[in-house]
Design an enzyme around this catalytic site. Structure first.
Site, PDB file in Angstrom:
ATOM      1  N   VAL A   9       0.896  -1.219   0.134  1.00  0.00           N
ATOM      2  CA  VAL A   9      -0.062   0.019  -0.071  1.00  0.00           C
ATOM      3  C   VAL A   9       1.051   1.195  -0.097  1.00  0.00           C
ATOM      4  O   VAL A   9       0.788   2.184  -0.922  1.00  0.00           O
ATOM      5  CB  VAL A   9      -1.072  -0.066   1.319  1.00  0.00           C
TER       6      VAL A   9
ATOM      7  N   GLU B  22      -7.943   2.230   2.198  1.00  0.00           N
ATOM      8  CA  GLU B  22      -7.115   2.056   1.001  1.00  0.00           C
ATOM      9  C   GLU B  22      -7.963   0.520   0.544  1.00  0.00           C
ATOM     10  O   GLU B  22      -8.077  -0.172   1.356  1.00  0.00           O
ATOM     11  CB  GLU B  22      -5.780   1.666   1.117  1.00  0.00           C
ATOM     12  N   PHE B  23      -8.297   0.715  -0.967  1.00  0.00           N
ATOM     13  CA  PHE B  23      -9.053  -0.242  -1.480  1.00  0.00           C
ATOM     14  C   PHE B  23      -8.604  -0.961  -2.607  1.00  0.00           C
ATOM     15  O   PHE B  23      -8.875  -1.729  -3.135  1.00  0.00           O
ATOM     16  CB  PHE B  23     -10.576   0.187  -1.941  1.00  0.00           C
TER      17      PHE B  23
ATOM     18  N   ASN C 205     -14.624  -5.696   2.965  1.00  0.00           N
ATOM     19  CA  ASN C 205     -13.852  -6.955   2.813  1.00  0.00           C
ATOM     20  C   ASN C 205     -14.658  -8.115   3.477  1.00  0.00           C
ATOM     21  O   ASN C 205     -14.734  -9.003   2.889  1.00  0.00           O
ATOM     22  CB  ASN C 205     -12.407  -6.848   3.698  1.00  0.00           C
TER      23      ASN C 205
ATOM     24  N   PHE D   2     -16.731 -12.045  -7.827  1.00  0.00           N
ATOM     25  CA  PHE D   2     -16.464 -12.649  -6.359  1.00  0.00           C
ATOM     26  C   PHE D   2     -17.692 -13.809  -6.281  1.00  0.00           C
ATOM     27  O   PHE D   2     -17.792 -14.256  -5.324  1.00  0.00           O
ATOM     28  CB  PHE D   2     -16.553 -11.664  -5.358  1.00  0.00           C
TER      29      PHE D   2
ATOM     30  N   ALA E  37     -16.413 -20.117  -7.651  1.00  0.00           N
ATOM     31  CA  ALA E  37     -16.337 -21.049  -6.852  1.00  0.00           C
ATOM     32  C   ALA E  37     -14.875 -21.568  -6.651  1.00  0.00           C
ATOM     33  O   ALA E  37     -14.258 -21.786  -7.970  1.00  0.00           O
ATOM     34  CB  ALA E  37     -17.212 -21.981  -6.781  1.00  0.00           C
TER      35      ALA E  37
ATOM     36  N   CYS F 111      -5.109  -9.580   3.004  1.00  0.00           N
ATOM     37  CA  CYS F 111      -6.643  -8.890   3.601  1.00  0.00           C
ATOM     38  C   CYS F 111      -7.758  -9.416   4.064  1.00  0.00           C
ATOM     39  O   CYS F 111      -8.119  -9.415   5.163  1.00  0.00           O
ATOM     40  CB  CYS F 111      -6.813  -7.733   2.426  1.00  0.00           C
TER      41      CYS F 111
HETATM   42  N1  LIG Z   1      -1.933  -5.416   0.497  1.00  0.00           N
HETATM   43  C1  LIG Z   1      -3.047  -4.861   0.137  1.00  0.00           C
HETATM   44  O1  LIG Z   1      -3.709  -5.263  -0.724  1.00  0.00           O
HETATM   45  C2  LIG Z   1      -3.975  -3.749   1.055  1.00  0.00           C
HETATM   46  C3  LIG Z   1      -5.020  -3.428   0.464  1.00  0.00           C
HETATM   47  C4  LIG Z   1      -5.915  -2.299   1.304  1.00  0.00           C
HETATM   48  C5  LIG Z   1      -5.289  -2.168   2.650  1.00  0.00           C
HETATM   49  N2  LIG Z   1      -4.232  -2.644   3.069  1.00  0.00           N
HETATM   50  C6  LIG Z   1      -3.751  -2.205   4.391  1.00  0.00           C
HETATM   51  O2  LIG Z   1      -2.748  -1.501   4.354  1.00  0.00           O
HETATM   52  C7  LIG Z   1      -1.875  -1.764   5.504  1.00  0.00           C
HETATM   53  C8  LIG Z   1      -0.594  -2.029   4.636  1.00  0.00           C
HETATM   54  O3  LIG Z   1      -0.520  -3.274   4.234  1.00  0.00           O
HETATM   55  P1  LIG Z   1       0.733  -3.882   3.090  1.00  0.00           P
HETATM   56  O4  LIG Z   1       0.273  -5.026   2.508  1.00  0.00           O
HETATM   57  O5  LIG Z   1       1.022  -2.832   2.472  1.00  0.00           O
HETATM   58  O6  LIG Z   1       1.736  -4.155   4.160  1.00  0.00           O
HETATM   59  P2  LIG Z   1       3.075  -4.570   4.139  1.00  0.00           P
HETATM   60  O7  LIG Z   1       3.342  -5.465   5.483  1.00  0.00           O
HETATM   61  O8  LIG Z   1       3.523  -5.056   2.758  1.00  0.00           O
HETATM   62  O9  LIG Z   1       4.006  -3.194   4.298  1.00  0.00           O
HETATM   63  C9  LIG Z   1       4.174  -2.595   5.629  1.00  0.00           C
HETATM   64  C10 LIG Z   1       5.488  -1.997   5.524  1.00  0.00           C
HETATM   65  O10 LIG Z   1       5.477  -1.097   6.553  1.00  0.00           O
HETATM   66  C11 LIG Z   1       6.981  -1.118   7.100  1.00  0.00           C
HETATM   67  N3  LIG Z   1       7.105  -0.524   8.425  1.00  0.00           N
HETATM   68  C12 LIG Z   1       6.460  -1.137   9.466  1.00  0.00           C
HETATM   69  N4  LIG Z   1       6.602  -0.297  10.630  1.00  0.00           N
HETATM   70  C13 LIG Z   1       7.381   0.756  10.174  1.00  0.00           C
HETATM   71  C14 LIG Z   1       8.150   1.897  10.817  1.00  0.00           C
HETATM   72  N5  LIG Z   1       7.894   2.045  12.138  1.00  0.00           N
HETATM   73  N6  LIG Z   1       8.666   2.806  10.079  1.00  0.00           N
HETATM   74  C15 LIG Z   1       8.824   2.780   8.374  1.00  0.00           C
HETATM   75  N7  LIG Z   1       8.332   1.515   8.137  1.00  0.00           N
HETATM   76  C16 LIG Z   1       7.730   0.444   8.805  1.00  0.00           C
HETATM   77  C17 LIG Z   1       7.347  -2.711   7.015  1.00  0.00           C
HETATM   78  O11 LIG Z   1       8.713  -2.847   7.204  1.00  0.00           O
HETATM   79  C18 LIG Z   1       6.747  -3.037   5.755  1.00  0.00           C
HETATM   80  O12 LIG Z   1       7.439  -2.799   4.517  1.00  0.00           O
HETATM   81  C19 LIG Z   1      -2.432  -2.750   6.245  1.00  0.00           C
HETATM   82  O13 LIG Z   1      -3.362  -2.312   7.318  1.00  0.00           O
HETATM   83  C20 LIG Z   1      -3.371  -3.667   5.370  1.00  0.00           C
HETATM   84  O14 LIG Z   1      -4.516  -4.059   5.833  1.00  0.00           O
HETATM   85  C21 LIG Z   1      -3.400  -3.690   2.446  1.00  0.00           C
END
Ligand SMILES: NC(=O)c1ccc[n+]([C@@H]2O[C@H](COP(=O)([O-])OP(=O)(O)OC[C@H]3O[C@@H](n4cnc5c(N)ncnc54)[C@H](O)[C@@H]3O)[C@@H](O)[C@H]2O)c1
Length: 429
Positions: A11, A148-149, A205, A246, A249, A257
């Site tokens: 994200v 974020e979506f 979700n 969605f 099957a 997520c």
């Molecule tokens: N992946 C998806 O498709 C998606 C979609 C929508 C929402 N989200 C939400 O967005 C958020 C992030 O998801 P993601 O998949 O990008 O996670 P991720 O684990 O891929 O990335 C998180 C990043 O943050 C870094 N991080 C953590 N603490 C930190 C700090 N103190 N300082 C600097 N960097 C730090 C980690 O090292 C990691 O690289 C989550 O809450 C998730 O639920 C994810």
């Protein structure tokens, strides 16, 4: 605008690259040093279509920079938080990364600044975070929930063409700041209070996961009554009130997520004295779907013990290298427990630590290597490569009884059967 993004995951990195591409000056803070070094050199740490070009352009043009130092959030107008919110084993959302970042922001942010929370956090948390971390700076740090979506595999497209932008804020000024950040994006703005914005993400979700588990239950029933889920789902989805997406099957949902957000919402419900029975069933059906697939394979092969099984697909869906909560890893684990020998292939998946402990299997460099002398193959991810594969050649190198379990209903059963395979899908007559 001068923007800081904390967390360069799926994200945060998409946000940072797209905002830089839109002309903002973006500083991205990522505390994983090796990831940060890769990014600063213009290299992606994971696959996401179209993101590599944006990263290279942003870094080269000087609009995008990376640092491991959280101090770089000083003097920015906007701080976007995009750190992880994984699940704890009991389903509770692990807020450790969020609390860590909030401590840093409360100490370092120079006001006035707008803090945009993009991480998925439980409804009500934003209000708590303001009281717990930002009370000394109240009125100077505007807290906004902006869930974020985006979908992995089409994240850049989703960033520029979102179906809606949800903003939970307490002041019209904060809403205006978010609007200026996204001034080049055309989408309806849904403005509401902070807790409601947080709830939109979980509700969305949970609803999508419900559709998946619902159609899987109909598929299971189709098998029992001799119906075929493919025409059933197609016709059901043609009803505009239902919609066709969605309703595929298969082995159920995975990824970073849906599993964690459904479990998280269930936990939040219980914590608030509400028993969310529907959601509990959705989670249970999803877990059972993987077990059903293994049972089906065991029936088709008489027993799994000593059998060689090829798993085609490790990422939780096509178009991404992400294996977090991927059904394939669970299935491999169960097959191993039953005494099967497992080989696997995926065109893109990268087995990272964040996907948890890995089951035992042999990773192959191409699908035919995985299929060589295997008694059965399970399609766990519907990659195009498996649809276009030379299945005639596959038949020659596999061992009898040559079972294909199409866990994603993506192959043409007639073609596969005509080659001499035993074919089984999910919910197919
Ligand atoms: N992946 C998806 O498709 C998606 C979609 C929508 C929402 N989200 C939400 O967005 C958020 C992030 O998801 P993601 O998949 O990008 O996670 P991720 O684990 O891929 O990335 C998180 C990043 O943050 C870094 N991080 C953590 N603490 C930190 C700090 N103190 N300082 C600097 N960097 C730090 C980690 O090292 C990691 O690289 C989550 O809450 C998730 O639920 C994810």
């Amino acid at each position: 605008m001068l923007v800081s993004v904390i967390g360069a995951g799926y994200v945060g990195l998409v946000a940072a690259c797209c905002l830089a591409n839109s002309g903002h000056r973006v500083k991205c803070v990522e505390h994983d040093r090796s990831k940060c070094e890769m990014l600063a050199g213009g290299l992606l740490p994971f696959y996401e279509e179209g993101l590599g070009d944006l990263l290279a352009r942003g870094v080269k043009g000087g609009k995008l920079s990376f640092s491991t130092e959280i101090e770089s959030i000083k003097n920015t107008e906007i701080i976007i938080v995009a750190v992880g919110t994984p699940s704890r084993p009991d389903g509770k959302v692990d807020l450790g990364q969020i609390f860590g970042v909030m401590t840093d922001i409360s100490e370092l942010a120079t006001e006035p600044v707008t803090l945009i929370m993009k991480s998925t956090v439980p409804p009500g948390l934003g209000l708590q975070l303001q009281k717990r971390f930002l009370f000394q700076k109240s009125g100077k740090i505007a807290y906004v929930s902006n869930p974020e979506f985006l979908r992995e595999g089409r994240a850049v497209k989703d960033w520029y063409q979102p179906e809606r932008i949800v903003v939970g804020a307490e002041t019209p000024e904060a809403v205006e700041t978010v609007k200026s950040l996204y001034s080049d994006i055309e989408a309806p703005f849904c403005v509401m209070d902070i807790s409601s914005a947080e709830m939109v993400k979980y509700a969305s979700n949970a609803f999508l996961a419900t559709k998946i588990s619902f159609i899987n239950e109909i598929a299971n029933l189709c098998e029992l009554v001799g119906a075929d889920i493919i025409p059933v789902a197609r016709a059901v989805g043609m009803d505009g009130r239902i919609g066709g997406s969605f309703l595929q099957a298969g082995l159920g949902y995975g990824g970073s997520c849906f599993p964690k957000d459904t479990k998280g919402l269930d936990f939040i419900s219980t914590l608030n004295g509400h028993t969310f029975n529907l959601l509990k069933a959705v989670i249970e059906v999803n877990a059972r779907q993987r077990i059903l697939a293994v049972r089906k394979l065991s029936r088709l092969l008489d027993s799994l013990c000593g059998k060689k099984i090829a798993i085609l697909g490790l990422s939780f869906k096509p178009g991404t290298d992400d294996t977090r909560e991927s059904p394939s890893l669970d299935i491999i684990r169960m097959l191993g427990d039953e005494g099967a020998e497992v080989t696997a292939y995926d065109p893109m998946a990268v087995l990272r630590q964040n996907a948890g402990p890995l089951p035992e299997f042999t990773l192959c460099g191409d699908p035919l290597a995985a299929l060589t002398s295997s008694h059965a193959a399970v399609i766990t991810t519907e990659w195009r490569e498996f649809l276009d594969m030379d299945w005639e050649k596959a038949w020659k190198i596999m061992s009898p009884p040559r079972v294909i379990l199409d866990g994603r209903n993506c192959l043409d059963p007639h073609k596969i059967k005509s080659l001499g395979f035993q074919y089984a899908g999910m919910g197919r007559a």
